[in-house]
Design an enzyme around this catalytic site. Structure first.
Site, short mmCIF file in Angstrom:
data_model
loop_
_atom_site.label_atom_id
_atom_site.label_comp_id
_atom_site.label_asym_id
_atom_site.label_seq_id
_atom_site.Cartn_x
_atom_site.Cartn_y
_atom_site.Cartn_z
CD GLN A 5 -3.04 1.02 2.15
OE1 GLN A 5 -3.14 0.06 2.88
NE2 GLN A 5 -3.86 2.04 2.20
CG PHE A 6 1.16 3.84 -3.56
CD1 PHE A 6 1.05 5.22 -3.66
CD2 PHE A 6 0.21 3.05 -4.19
CE1 PHE A 6 -0.01 5.80 -4.36
CE2 PHE A 6 -0.84 3.61 -4.89
CZ PHE A 6 -0.95 4.98 -4.97
CB THR A 7 -2.02 5.38 0.06
OG1 THR A 7 -2.52 4.23 0.72
CG2 THR A 7 -2.46 5.38 -1.40
#
Length: 150
Positions: A78-80
């Site tokens: 999850q890059f966020t």
């Protein structure tokens, strides 16, 4: 490397209407990778995740790890998690690694978790549009960052 760790009764990831990962009792781990992350971050974070004593013992006290209770792990990229939100209302993801760096690191994290846990872990699909379902048990949610280990 940043992680959100949730103790779950069940969790699953679906991509294009196909379940790619599904667990019962265990941990859902959302992981974000940045360019500064290295093998030391992977080893430290994996060990912390596997050995966190956040499951109840026979007396109802959080004193048991996912490894000790034979629980499962579902790992989702999850890059966020590396969103910068200080300026304006549109998050910037400039700190999040691009796939050429993040994918090998994510794969190393899978391998390290499997080694530390002593069994297969389940995953989402890197970079895919995933639907994540979970039943948070507790709720217990812990945020960790390998850059804050001292």
């Amino acid at each position: 490397m940043r992680a959100v760790i949730q103790r779950v009764s069940e969790a699953s990831v679906t991509v294009d209407e196909n379940i790619t990962g599904n667990i019962g009792n265990g941990l859902l781990v959302l992981v974000g990778i940045e360019d500064a992350d290295n093998d030391e971050d992977i080893q430290w974070l994996s060990s912390k995740i596997v050995n966190l004593r956040i499951f109840n013992d026979d007396e109802g006290v959080m004193n048991v790890s996912v490894k000790d209770c034979n629980g499962d792990i579902l790992l989702v990229s999850q890059f966020t998690l590396h969103a910068a939100t200080k300026k304006g209302n549109r998050p910037s993801y400039i700190k999040a690694s691009k796939p050429d760096i993040a994918i090998p690191m994510y794969e190393k994290m899978i391998t390290q978790l499997e080694t530390d846990l002593g069994k297969k872990i389940y995953t989402g699909v890197f970079g895919a549009d995933m639907k994540v379902r979970l039943l948070n048990d507790g709720p217990v949610t812990i945020v960790m960052d390998s850059k804050n280990k001292e």
